[in-house]
Design an enzyme around this catalytic site. Structure first.
Site, PDB file in Angstrom:
ATOM      1  N   ARG A   1      -6.708 -13.698  69.616  1.00 13.13           N
ATOM      2  CA  ARG A   1      -6.007 -12.717  70.468  1.00 13.13           C
ATOM      3  C   ARG A   1      -5.124 -13.374  71.531  1.00 13.13           C
ATOM      4  O   ARG A   1      -4.803 -12.746  72.547  1.00 13.13           O
ATOM      5  CB  ARG A   1      -6.995 -11.739  71.109  1.00 13.13           C
ATOM      6  CG  ARG A   1      -7.770 -10.908  70.088  1.00 13.13           C
ATOM      7  CD  ARG A   1      -8.580  -9.809  70.763  1.00 13.13           C
ATOM      8  NE  ARG A   1      -9.277  -9.012  69.747  1.00 13.13           N
ATOM      9  CZ  ARG A   1     -10.525  -9.231  69.348  1.00 13.13           C
ATOM     10  NH1 ARG A   1     -11.210 -10.239  69.866  1.00 13.13           N
ATOM     11  NH2 ARG A   1     -11.073  -8.456  68.438  1.00 13.13           N
TER      12      ARG A   1
ATOM     13  N   LYS B   1      10.292 -13.808  71.810  1.00  9.02           N
ATOM     14  CA  LYS B   1      10.314 -12.983  70.608  1.00  9.02           C
ATOM     15  C   LYS B   1       9.799 -13.814  69.436  1.00  9.02           C
ATOM     16  O   LYS B   1      10.363 -14.863  69.115  1.00  9.02           O
ATOM     17  CB  LYS B   1      11.725 -12.466  70.330  1.00  9.02           C
ATOM     18  CG  LYS B   1      12.169 -11.387  71.299  1.00  9.02           C
ATOM     19  CD  LYS B   1      13.627 -11.031  71.138  1.00  9.02           C
ATOM     20  CE  LYS B   1      13.914 -10.292  69.858  1.00  9.02           C
ATOM     21  NZ  LYS B   1      15.307  -9.780  69.825  1.00  9.02           N
TER      22      LYS B   1
ATOM     23  N   GLU C   1      25.288 -18.824  68.228  1.00  8.94           N
ATOM     24  CA  GLU C   1      24.476 -18.222  69.276  1.00  8.94           C
ATOM     25  C   GLU C   1      24.980 -18.609  70.666  1.00  8.94           C
ATOM     26  O   GLU C   1      24.698 -17.918  71.644  1.00  8.94           O
ATOM     27  CB  GLU C   1      23.010 -18.633  69.113  1.00  8.94           C
ATOM     28  CG  GLU C   1      22.346 -18.100  67.851  1.00  8.94           C
ATOM     29  CD  GLU C   1      21.990 -16.615  67.934  1.00  8.94           C
ATOM     30  OE1 GLU C   1      22.402 -15.946  68.903  1.00  8.94           O
ATOM     31  OE2 GLU C   1      21.303 -16.125  67.022  1.00  8.94           O
TER      32      GLU C   1
ATOM     33  N   LYS D   1      20.614 -16.166  79.054  1.00 10.09           N
ATOM     34  CA  LYS D   1      19.483 -15.519  78.399  1.00 10.09           C
ATOM     35  C   LYS D   1      18.329 -15.329  79.373  1.00 10.09           C
ATOM     36  O   LYS D   1      17.649 -14.301  79.344  1.00 10.09           O
ATOM     37  CB  LYS D   1      19.022 -16.314  77.172  1.00 10.09           C
ATOM     38  CG  LYS D   1      17.922 -15.584  76.418  1.00 10.09           C
ATOM     39  CD  LYS D   1      17.764 -16.004  74.979  1.00 10.09           C
ATOM     40  CE  LYS D   1      16.791 -15.064  74.256  1.00 10.09           C
ATOM     41  NZ  LYS D   1      16.610 -15.409  72.838  1.00 10.09           N
TER      42      LYS D   1
ATOM     43  N   GLU E   1      12.989  -5.828  75.564  1.00 12.96           N
ATOM     44  CA  GLU E   1      14.138  -5.242  74.882  1.00 12.96           C
ATOM     45  C   GLU E   1      14.153  -3.719  74.971  1.00 12.96           C
ATOM     46  O   GLU E   1      14.435  -3.011  74.021  1.00 12.96           O
ATOM     47  CB  GLU E   1      14.151  -5.688  73.410  1.00 12.96           C
ATOM     48  CG  GLU E   1      15.542  -5.702  72.787  1.00 12.96           C
ATOM     49  CD  GLU E   1      15.565  -6.431  71.457  1.00 12.96           C
ATOM     50  OE1 GLU E   1      16.023  -7.574  71.438  1.00 12.96           O
ATOM     51  OE2 GLU E   1      15.116  -5.852  70.450  1.00 12.96           O
TER      52      GLU E   1
ATOM     53  N   ARG F   1      18.307  -6.176  77.182  1.00  7.35           N
ATOM     54  CA  ARG F   1      18.120  -7.336  76.312  1.00  7.35           C
ATOM     55  C   ARG F   1      18.730  -7.143  74.925  1.00  7.35           C
ATOM     56  O   ARG F   1      19.055  -8.117  74.241  1.00  7.35           O
ATOM     57  CB  ARG F   1      16.621  -7.666  76.197  1.00  7.35           C
ATOM     58  CG  ARG F   1      16.382  -8.950  75.418  1.00  7.35           C
ATOM     59  CD  ARG F   1      14.949  -9.444  75.510  1.00  7.35           C
ATOM     60  NE  ARG F   1      14.771 -10.622  74.688  1.00  7.35           N
ATOM     61  CZ  ARG F   1      13.664 -11.347  74.629  1.00  7.35           C
ATOM     62  NH1 ARG F   1      12.622 -11.023  75.381  1.00  7.35           N
ATOM     63  NH2 ARG F   1      13.578 -12.414  73.860  1.00  7.35           N
TER      64      ARG F   1
ATOM     65  N   ASN G   1      21.681  -9.245  70.880  1.00  6.54           N
ATOM     66  CA  ASN G   1      21.773  -9.107  69.427  1.00  6.54           C
ATOM     67  C   ASN G   1      23.196  -8.846  68.958  1.00  6.54           C
ATOM     68  O   ASN G   1      23.399  -8.353  67.845  1.00  6.54           O
ATOM     69  CB  ASN G   1      20.857  -7.970  68.948  1.00  6.54           C
ATOM     70  CG  ASN G   1      19.392  -8.328  69.083  1.00  6.54           C
ATOM     71  OD1 ASN G   1      18.980  -9.435  68.744  1.00  6.54           O
ATOM     72  ND2 ASN G   1      18.604  -7.400  69.597  1.00  6.54           N
TER      73      ASN G   1
ATOM     74  N   HIS H   1      24.156  -9.403  65.341  1.00  2.00           N
ATOM     75  CA  HIS H   1      22.931  -9.556  64.563  1.00  2.00           C
ATOM     76  C   HIS H   1      22.668  -8.406  63.589  1.00  2.00           C
ATOM     77  O   HIS H   1      22.019  -8.607  62.566  1.00  2.00           O
ATOM     78  CB  HIS H   1      21.733  -9.731  65.496  1.00  2.00           C
ATOM     79  CG  HIS H   1      21.667 -11.075  66.151  1.00  2.00           C
ATOM     80  ND1 HIS H   1      22.663 -11.558  66.974  1.00  2.00           N
ATOM     81  CD2 HIS H   1      20.715 -12.053  66.112  1.00  2.00           C
ATOM     82  CE1 HIS H   1      22.334 -12.761  67.405  1.00  2.00           C
ATOM     83  NE2 HIS H   1      21.165 -13.085  66.908  1.00  2.00           N
TER      84      HIS H   1
ATOM     85  N   HIS I   1      21.986  -9.800  60.140  1.00  4.54           N
ATOM     86  CA  HIS I   1      20.701  -9.661  59.450  1.00  4.54           C
ATOM     87  C   HIS I   1      20.876  -9.007  58.082  1.00  4.54           C
ATOM     88  O   HIS I   1      20.151  -9.340  57.137  1.00  4.54           O
ATOM     89  CB  HIS I   1      19.736  -8.843  60.302  1.00  4.54           C
ATOM     90  CG  HIS I   1      19.177  -9.598  61.474  1.00  4.54           C
ATOM     91  ND1 HIS I   1      18.409  -8.998  62.448  1.00  4.54           N
ATOM     92  CD2 HIS I   1      19.267 -10.898  61.840  1.00  4.54           C
ATOM     93  CE1 HIS I   1      18.057  -9.893  63.357  1.00  4.54           C
ATOM     94  NE2 HIS I   1      18.573 -11.057  63.005  1.00  4.54           N
TER      95      HIS I   1
ATOM     96  N   HIS J   1      21.068 -18.456  59.587  1.00  8.74           N
ATOM     97  CA  HIS J   1      21.076 -17.354  60.540  1.00  8.74           C
ATOM     98  C   HIS J   1      22.348 -17.357  61.381  1.00  8.74           C
ATOM     99  O   HIS J   1      22.987 -16.306  61.577  1.00  8.74           O
ATOM    100  CB  HIS J   1      19.846 -17.449  61.453  1.00  8.74           C
ATOM    101  CG  HIS J   1      19.832 -16.440  62.553  1.00  8.74           C
ATOM    102  ND1 HIS J   1      19.723 -15.082  62.322  1.00  8.74           N
ATOM    103  CD2 HIS J   1      19.927 -16.582  63.911  1.00  8.74           C
ATOM    104  CE1 HIS J   1      19.744 -14.436  63.480  1.00  8.74           C
ATOM    105  NE2 HIS J   1      19.864 -15.322  64.451  1.00  8.74           N
TER     106      HIS J   1
END
Length: 382
Positions: free
Chosen positions: A137, A159, A201, A243, A253, A257, A261, A264, A268, A281
């Site tokens: 956990r 993330k 990026e 960032k 997010e 935030r 993206n 993206h 993606h 990527h």
């Protein structure tokens, strides 16, 4: 966002002087350390949580280059340092490979104080962070990114995720590291294609937050591609500063935030549609930024000159700017289908990060018909 600062200073030896960018998240705050020679320096890891053991998670490409140095640097801090070596590539960002990390932790009898070290690019960092979030956990972990893309993006902000066959990064958690170590020396071993992928990026931070930084990138893109240490140091630091400011204001997010993206949603779709690993990527993001900027123009948010300028910078960075075909029978339909499996989508409605004037970003929907026009226009660039 503040204006882009001057480059990092150098020491008398000509090496970049180390710098620290803080991520301010209350009790989850942590530093990003940027410099040369950090990875194998034991002092880099002083002050981390005390534990009997550490686990280095890396891949088959990075391990021969940096695993021994990191292991030696960690030896003064931990009685036992274990290593698990994963296969390299986006195609292995999945459940079976994630389980190899859990297998190593359990086989070595690692407890809930064990510290994980993600040594590699974005795939290793995302998977290690997700494993750390889940094991018992939650156990501490440290990001030691060895690619430019990971240093300026995926290692920062907490993330973590793995891919699902139906969507990229769809299974994961927000889980912050205790430290990020950006050793600029590791970038020197990157192949040109990987370096260019990282530039995508970096470029994104200009249109969404800091046009002065975009001006600087435009003037220095060749130096960045050539691996100039001063140029890379400045690019990594400024990217991390932007960032850090965004993540500090919106960790999970919920709003702001999402602007990180930019490119993206389209990117993606490219990665999923072509098969993970066909495009890197950063290549997907580079092309995706051109498509998102084109959509912004067609919605009246920016002019054609802005789109042309951004596309030219992306192309000079060695990145694709033409949208690849994803389906021979219904290309646009396939694009839309893939983009609806996106974490920003709401009720099946695709939401895009768009440029609402240079240096500003917004998240909004767009009519499918207009998105189809953008896909056709960007496909025609080929």
């Amino acid at each position: 966002m503040s204006a882009s600062p001057a480059c990092l200073p150098t020491s008398p030896s000509g090496r970049v002087t180390p710098a620290t960018v803080p991520i301010s998240l209350g009790e989850r705050s942590y530093p990003i350390r940027i410099g040369q020679g950090l990875l194998a320096d034991p002092q880099t890891y002083a002050g981390l949580p005390r534990a009997a053991a550490a686990l280095i998670v890396t891949n088959a490409t990075v391990a021969p280059l940096y695993e021994a140095g990191l292991r030696q640097a960690l030896a003064p801090h931990y009685a036992k340092v274990h290593t698990v070596v994963l296969p390299d590539g986006e195609a292995y960002k999945d459940w079976p490979t994630l389980n190899r990390i859990f297998d190593a932790l359990l086989e070595q009898g690692c407890d809930r104080k064990t510290v994980l070290f993600a040594l590699g690019g974005g795939v290793v960092g995302d998977m290690t962070g997700f494993a750390a979030a889940c094991y018992m956990r939650g156990v501490p972990f440290v990001q030691v990114p060895t690619t430019l893309l990971a240093q300026v993006d995926s290692s920062v902000g907490g993330k973590t995720a793995i891919n699902h066959p139906l969507g990229k990064n769809m299974v994961g958690a927000f889980y912050q590291p205790r430290l990020v170590v950006c050793d600029l020396d590791s970038i020197a071993t990157l192949p040109p294609r990987e370096l260019s992928a990282g530039l995508a990026e970096i470029i994104k931070y200009g249109p969404i937050a800091d046009m002065a930084f975009l001006d600087w990138i435009e003037a220095n893109v060749e130096a960045l591609r050539a691996g100039d240490a001063q140029a890379l140091a400045h690019a990594v630091r400024r990217s991390c500063e932007i960032k850090a400011a965004v993540v500090g204001a919106d960790e999970r997010e919920g709003g702001l935030r999402a602007i990180l993206n930019f490119g993206h949603t389209f990117g993606h779709a490219i990665e999923s549609g072509l098969g993970y690993g066909a495009w890197l990527h950063g290549e997907g993001v580079g092309c995706g930024m051109v498509m998102a900027a084109t959509l912004s123009q067609r919605l009246g948010l920016v002019d054609a000159a802005f789109v042309a300028r951004l596309a030219a910078i992306i192309a000079r960075a060695g990145l694709p700017v033409a949208a690849p075909p994803l389906d021979a029978a219904d290309n646009a339909g396939r694009w839309l289908q893939l983009m609806r499996v996106d974490k920003k989508a709401e009720g099946g409605e695709i939401r895009f990060v768009l440029i609402d004037g240079p240096g500003r970003a917004t998240v909004r929907a767009a009519p499918d018909a207009l998105v189809r026009e953008v896909i056709a226009a960007c496909s025609a660039r080929a």
